[in-house]
Design an enzyme around this catalytic site. Structure first.
Site, mmCIF file in Angstrom:
data_model
loop_
_atom_site.group_PDB
_atom_site.id
_atom_site.type_symbol
_atom_site.label_atom_id
_atom_site.label_comp_id
_atom_site.label_asym_id
_atom_site.label_seq_id
_atom_site.Cartn_x
_atom_site.Cartn_y
_atom_site.Cartn_z
ATOM 1 N N ASP A 31 0.874 -1.168 0.000
ATOM 2 C CA ASP A 31 0.000 0.000 0.000
ATOM 3 C C ASP A 31 0.910 1.215 0.000
ATOM 4 O OD1 ASP A 31 -1.720 2.085 0.504
ATOM 5 O OD2 ASP A 31 -2.305 1.423 2.516
ATOM 6 N N LYS B 299 2.917 11.191 -3.733
ATOM 7 C CA LYS B 299 1.733 10.599 -4.361
ATOM 8 C C LYS B 299 0.812 11.679 -4.925
ATOM 9 C CE LYS B 299 -1.807 7.126 -3.213
ATOM 10 N NZ LYS B 299 -2.205 6.154 -2.171
ATOM 11 N N GLU C 278 -7.310 0.763 -4.205
ATOM 12 C CA GLU C 278 -7.222 0.622 -2.748
ATOM 13 C C GLU C 278 -8.515 0.093 -2.110
ATOM 14 O OE1 GLU C 278 -5.819 4.476 -1.648
ATOM 15 O OE2 GLU C 278 -3.836 4.122 -2.513
ATOM 16 N N ASP D 64 -12.933 4.723 2.254
ATOM 17 C CA ASP D 64 -11.468 4.731 2.381
ATOM 18 C C ASP D 64 -10.951 6.166 2.359
ATOM 19 O OD1 ASP D 64 -8.761 4.385 2.241
ATOM 20 O OD2 ASP D 64 -8.749 3.189 0.411
#
Length: 610
Positions: free
Chosen positions: A13, A74, A180, A204
């Site tokens: 992850d 990211k 994800e 999430d």
């Protein structure tokens, strides 16, 4: 099944703020602890005058070295420098982001070993992935090559490709890119799934991204029905609101503006992040920062209610995406059997309460670890794809969807959709188009993603030209356009003139994507860094051994045989270093393990005797 010493497949992850790695081992998923014993690792990379630091070591020194400590990579990966999101984020980061000299691509500029260096977001992410690879190899005692990497469901094509490139630079074989929330659904399904089909909503909310998906889970089948979300919304944004609040308060009280001071902002941001975490369990907390700016201290309090007011519009934004997801799924909220929380930011009480209220007081599922669920699911898929899992893993069936509608530019600038949003993937779609002018011998195919009816407002993914069409009146030629999306959610587009068989195709790209030659050079550069770090680590360990046996209290307790054993090991290692100047990173690590096997039992025995 991979045995000890053989290469293993893992799931990673790759988070905005923290990353997590997991592996299928001994019939279950194990979350891999790092060298500090922590189950998550900060996605931080720091550059100093002497070395490069990754993970906890990088985050630990951020207040002292803010301009050369990089995080949030990211939020840059796969984006253009001109992207408004990048422009906005740049104002908040202590490190410098500059445009690439030739293309519309952000580059991170730092001072490293006394030189100005520029790194792409892919390179920074590859350093984090390389760290996770090293952590996994140390834990497993075997090499790691194959990996499943997770991305937000709302990552677009260029962001997915850039993430895959980062994995390749790190020397990993990226066998799958997975969304994800889908990974979290796998984790839930393997842990809580039963023989009765359940409609599960995965909420999430992480450090930098937000996804929501509705999946139907029955036994070992995970079918994602719809996704929604925001690839630029998460805990970092909540921190930013607090930072801005205290910058204004500091200015009001002291008549001093700290917004241009990178070190002060970094210290304030760290304090705000701590305060946010405390407010998840306390109603009020204090920020106390000595000499924040020009000798002036910051001492203030913030309540949970104030924090909620600062971020209420962002919380509402999350709830709207949930409502949108249910609408797209054509599902009433009463038909949702479970609401599963994933991501560290779901610990915020107000966010939980708003979500609970939306579902008319339904209790939220908190039984899976929000920080580890995504890596858990990725590890299950990695084991399945590499054949390392048991029957339960092998029987897992995963059906994911594409998060955006995909199509081409029509004659009047309209969006001609070939693959609607939430279409199950992998998928292929073909459609016949024609020319719009007489005697047209070529057509330009422009590929877009987005939900607008016209291309204005949708995202241009790429374009290519089909030449060699025989001259004919407009509307006569038949041009077959084919969209193909693979299991990673990455797309290829082709166009073929049906009369002549003339064909052209494009692997959708954005101009900032790295070439294979650039990736190769970055791989070499990263491997060179890993080699230097491993070599320095070995030398540092040897130095500490020398100092220890010279220390009177330790030397007095060493037997002659033990002293000889240690000295022989050190001399042997010195000779090996002289004879193996071209050794690789793994060779230095192996040599260090050999020294540890000699030294640790002896020194442990001495301390146990005290």
């Amino acid at each position: 099944m991979a045995e000890n010493g053989e290469a293993r497949a893992i799931g990673i992850d790759l988070g905005t703020t923290y990353s997590c790695a997991a592996v299928w081992k001994h019939g279950h998923v194990e979350i891999i602890p790092n060298d500090r014993g922590n189950r998550t690792t900060p996605s931080y990379v720091a550059f100093t005058r002497t070395e490069r630091l990754v993970g906890n070591a990088a985050k630990d020194q951020v207040a002292l070295n803010p301009t050369n400590t990089v995080f949030d990579a990211k939020r840059l990966i796969g984006r253009k420098f001109s992207d408004p999101m990048v422009t906005s984020d740049m104002k908040l980061w202590p490190f410098k982001v500059i445009p690439h000299p030739n293309i519309d691509k952000p580059m991170i500029e730092v001072s490293y070993k006394g030189e100005k260096r520029q790194f792409s977001a892919e390179e920074i992410s590859s350093m984090v992935l390389s760290k996770m690879k090293d952590v996994a190899e140390a834990y497993l005692g075997s090499s790691v090559k194959n990996v499943v990497i997770t991305v937000p469901a709302y990552f677009n094509d260029s962001q997915r490709r850039a993430t895959k490139d980062a994995g390749n630079i790190a020397g990993l074989n990226v066998v799958r890119i997975i969304n994800e929330p889908t990974a979290a659904a796998i984790a839930y399904g393997l842990d809580k799934g039963g023989s009765v089909a359940k409609n599960v909503l995965i909420f999430d909310l992480g450090g930098g991204t937000f996804d929501v998906c509705v999946a139907t889970i029955e036994a070992d089948i995970v079918e994602v029905r719809v996704t929604a979300g925001d690839a630029h919304l998460g805990g970092q944004d909540f921190n930013n609101r607090m930072v801005n609040h205290f910058v204004q308060e500091f200015k009001r009280i002291n008549d001093v503006d700290i917004s241009g001071n990178r070190r002060a902002l970094r210290r304030l941001r760290a304090a705000c992040e701590r305060a946010k975490r405390i407010l998840s369990s306390a109603s009020e907390t204090t920020l106390d920062i000595d000499s924040l700016f020009e000798g002036i201290d910051l001492f203030s309090t913030i309540t949970r209610v104030e924090f909620e007011k600062l971020n209420m519009d962002l919380f509402r934004k999350c709830i709207k995406q949930v409502e949108k997801c249910l609408c797209d799924a054509k599902m009433d909220k009463s038909n949702v059997d479970e609401v599963v929380l994933v991501g560290g930011s779901t610990r915020i009480p107000k966010m939980q309460q708003m979500l609970k209220d939306l579902f008319d007081g339904k209790e939220l599922c908190k039984t899976i670890n929000p920080d580890e669920a995504v890596a858990y699911g990725a590890a299950v898929l990695a084991a399945k794809l590499s054949g390392e899992g048991n029957e339960k893993v092998e029987s897992v069936v995963l059906m994911d969807v594409t998060p955006f509608s995909l199509g081409i530019r029509g004659v009047e600038g309209q969006m001609e959709v070939l693959i609607p949003k939430n279409t199950p993937i992998p998928t292929t779609s073909e459609e016949i188009f024609t020319t719009c002018a007489d005697n047209q011998t070529s057509v330009e195919i422009k590929v877009y993603e987005g939900e607008k009816t016209t291309i204005r407002g949708n995202n241009l993914l790429g374009k290519f030209e089909l030449k060699g069409i025989p001259p004919a009146p407009r509307g006569i030629p038949g041009i077959n356009v084919c969209f193909d999306i693979d299991a990673d959610g990455i797309m290829n587009v082709s166009a073929e003139d049906m009369a002549t068989g003339v064909k052209n195709e494009i692997t959708i790209d954005y101009k900032g994507r790295l070439s294979q030659e650039e990736i190769r050079k970055m791989m070499q550069g990263l491997e060179k860094e890993r080699k230097a770090e491993a070599k320095n680590g070995l030398k540092k360990y040897m130095y500490n051994m020398f100092k220890a046996i010279e220390y009177d209290k330790i030397a007095a307790k060493l037997t002659a045989d033990d002293m000889k054993t240690i000295n022989d090991a050190l001399m042997s290692t010195i000779q090996w270093l002289v004879s193996n100047k071209s050794a690789e990173a793994d060779d230095f690590k192996h040599k260090m393990k050999e020294l540890e096997r000699v030294y640790n039992p002896i020194i442990t025995k001495i301390y146990e005797e005290d």
